[in-house]
Design a protein around this motif. Sequence first.
Motif, PDB file in Angstrom:
ATOM      1  N   GLN A 114       0.776  -1.503   0.040  1.00 17.76           N
ATOM      2  CA  GLN A 114      -0.137  -0.175  -0.430  1.00 17.76           C
ATOM      3  C   GLN A 114       0.926   1.246   0.215  1.00 17.76           C
ATOM      4  O   GLN A 114       0.385   2.513  -0.222  1.00 17.76           O
ATOM      5  CB  GLN A 114      -1.299   0.218   1.078  1.00 17.76           C
ATOM      6  N   ARG A 169     -14.604 -10.063  -2.600  1.00 17.58           N
ATOM      7  CA  ARG A 169     -13.673  -9.895  -2.509  1.00 17.58           C
ATOM      8  C   ARG A 169     -12.533 -11.099  -2.128  1.00 17.58           C
ATOM      9  O   ARG A 169     -13.406 -12.001  -1.841  1.00 17.58           O
ATOM     10  CB  ARG A 169     -13.015  -8.573  -1.377  1.00 17.58           C
ATOM     11  N   SER A 226     -12.554   1.168   2.813  1.00 17.79           N
ATOM     12  CA  SER A 226     -13.306   1.596   1.852  1.00 17.79           C
ATOM     13  C   SER A 226     -14.342   2.100   2.136  1.00 17.79           C
ATOM     14  O   SER A 226     -15.358   3.576   2.057  1.00 17.79           O
ATOM     15  CB  SER A 226     -13.130   1.005   0.996  1.00 17.79           C
ATOM     16  N   PRO A 286      -3.499  -5.107   9.283  1.00 16.29           N
ATOM     17  CA  PRO A 286      -3.562  -5.754   7.932  1.00 16.29           C
ATOM     18  C   PRO A 286      -2.390  -6.722   7.885  1.00 16.29           C
ATOM     19  O   PRO A 286      -2.104  -5.821   8.801  1.00 16.29           O
ATOM     20  CB  PRO A 286      -3.445  -4.542   6.216  1.00 16.29           C
ATOM     21  N   THR A 338      -5.851  -9.001   5.673  1.00 13.81           N
ATOM     22  CA  THR A 338      -6.203  -7.941   4.672  1.00 13.81           C
ATOM     23  C   THR A 338      -7.045  -7.417   3.922  1.00 13.81           C
ATOM     24  O   THR A 338      -7.971  -6.406   3.664  1.00 13.81           O
ATOM     25  CB  THR A 338      -5.037  -7.778   3.615  1.00 13.81           C
ATOM     26  N   SER A 339      -7.965  -8.435   3.518  1.00 11.93           N
ATOM     27  CA  SER A 339      -9.174  -8.229   2.118  1.00 11.93           C
ATOM     28  C   SER A 339     -10.206  -7.005   3.324  1.00 11.93           C
ATOM     29  O   SER A 339     -10.878  -6.435   2.841  1.00 11.93           O
ATOM     30  CB  SER A 339      -9.643  -9.398   1.594  1.00 11.93           C
ATOM     31  N   GLU A 364      -9.252  -3.746   3.896  1.00 15.49           N
ATOM     32  CA  GLU A 364      -9.696  -3.177   2.621  1.00 15.49           C
ATOM     33  C   GLU A 364     -10.861  -2.761   2.571  1.00 15.49           C
ATOM     34  O   GLU A 364     -11.275  -1.042   2.374  1.00 15.49           O
ATOM     35  CB  GLU A 364      -8.979  -3.389   1.532  1.00 15.49           C
TER      36      GLU A 364
END
Lengths: 337, 337
Positions: free
Chosen positions: A18, B219, B236, B327, B228-229, B232
Amino acid sequence: MFKDKVLLDHGSGGLASQDLIRDIFLKHLDNPFLADLEDSAVIGEIGGRLVFTTDSYVVDPLFFPGGDIGSLSVYGTINDLAMRGASPVCLSLGFILEEGFALFDLERIVSSIARACEKAGVVVAAGDTKVVPRGKGDGIFINTSGLGFLAVDLNISASRARTGDQIILSGTLADHGITILTQRSGLELEGDFVSDSMPLHFLVRELGDFLGEGLHTLRDPTRGGLATSLCEIAGSSGVGITIEERALPVKPGVSSACEILGLDPLYIANEGKCLVLVEAGMADEALKIMRRRPEGRDAAIIGSVTGGSPDKVEMVTGIGGRRLITPLAGEPLPRIC
Amino acid sequence: MFKDKVLLDHGSGGLASQDLIRDIFLKHLDNPFLADLEDSAVIGEIGGRLVFTTDSYVVDPLFFPGGDIGSLSVYGTINDLAMRGASPVCLSLGFILEEGFALFDLERIVSSIARACEKAGVVVAAGDTKVVPRGKGDGIFINTSGLGFLAVDLNISASRARTGDQIILSGTLADHGITILTQRSGLELEGDFVSDSMPLHFLVRELGDFLGEGLHTLRDPTRGGLATSLCEIAGSSGVGITIEERALPVKPGVSSACEILGLDPLYIANEGKCLVLVEAGMADEALKIMRRRPEGRDAAIIGSVTGGSPDKVEMVTGIGGRRLITPLAGEPLPRIC
């Protein structure tokens, strides 16, 4: 946040990835597609027929007079689209980085990509980065896929060359290949060697607007050079081709370098030139259009499509002999693009 | 025509390249787009919104239980398209080969690509091959870009998770990563390790047809894993997420392997799994749809989107504690895909 080298962590998909995306890729290439950070980009509706291409870039050295692996990867893929008559819309970038590659060089390359995209009027809509351990790659490889569309009713293909077509070459031969070679070899040759790497889609658009269906074939003589491209066109269309050696534009320095190195400019890669095959009556006007633009300033009619000897390419030599032109057999210059 | 190894000549764009294209690539992947041998493929008109993605594959080893770099490169890119709700239309393949790579292995990989494309219902529309000198690559790297379209009115994004959404995971965790790791390390661990690499677009299509706008986020937890997904998505969408450790499907062998190796399955890559975030009332029906298909046989509701603590992911542990999920920071397993 991170040190000055690419680390395996940068390819992890985690926080280091990232950082890399934010501090280098988005910094230079920010746009709504990329800023989303989704797995793929929704481009939206595109009018006309879609055109799709892919090319990987492994050029060595990474930086050379007239460009670098970044600009090359943008223009090379744009040109593959342009050779079907397509206007480029967006690109994807797939980086394969070697652990230890300097982040400074990566950023130089990414900013060069950004400038090239701006110049060409395209956006990077999707990207990916992988990192391989030291010794398992070579600094940086880039894959650039491209999407374009055919807005007008063009029908351009290597199989559409027809007897009587005139063959125009958009400029001087072998500039890119000889530049890379002299850089790599460290040879100190006389002459101003600069890669011809540039996007050709603006030139193609003007030609397409004017010639329409009279524009039969486009081909950019990259790997394999002019000779191989002509053989491919002759083979795809089942026609004979004759070119005139005297008509071939070659810069004097490039010509001498080829002589000294024992290389034939017909087989050396170009990265900003194209072959244009047009209906006989339209060639002079096409040439005029091309010469008005910087990409086609040195354009010349170099030959024509002949009725006899299908699949055969001949060159009338400078002293009036005839030489059969065959495709490239072996690799004279690896990693030229 | 050529010997049993990749040569620099195979990347020249000349006759050796043509041999390779004919004897390996076209042999397995022949279709009208590729047979043209043009610089780019005219795909034609595609109804709906276009979706575009790219991914490079550098997995080590190249062949593993449940797949190889070829099938992985097809399914991985298809899944990136599917995670936006898109149906894949065509792929491009960019090969970077190391001089000396066995042509036998190349053909095994290309035929695996062909089978994967057939199974998934996509075609390879464009390709490119580069060869780098021995020691400058690692056998084979593949870039696969993909084009798809959004035919129906789906609006799927990591930014669309909403409070109350239920989170479904399509199957068991960490199968791909642990399979690659055990192959690479030569560790003899108890258990039947097989990569979960598979295409998810058929599953997504059924979900999309049923859920429509109720399908908020998809995802695939590849690099960086589930943890991590989820982070994210939380980031978001600006929401909190809570998952239940007890609800996470993990195969017993994979779970033991993770324990022995000191790895957390939450951070291990999957290649045939997806997270599905749906409106609360639709979760049971979505789960039923998923479980009917082989890709979703082991699907489970693993958590939900919570009102409080935006951007924060928490896990209720097996013994009832709460653990903050962050993450991935460092790379535990390079070259997993």
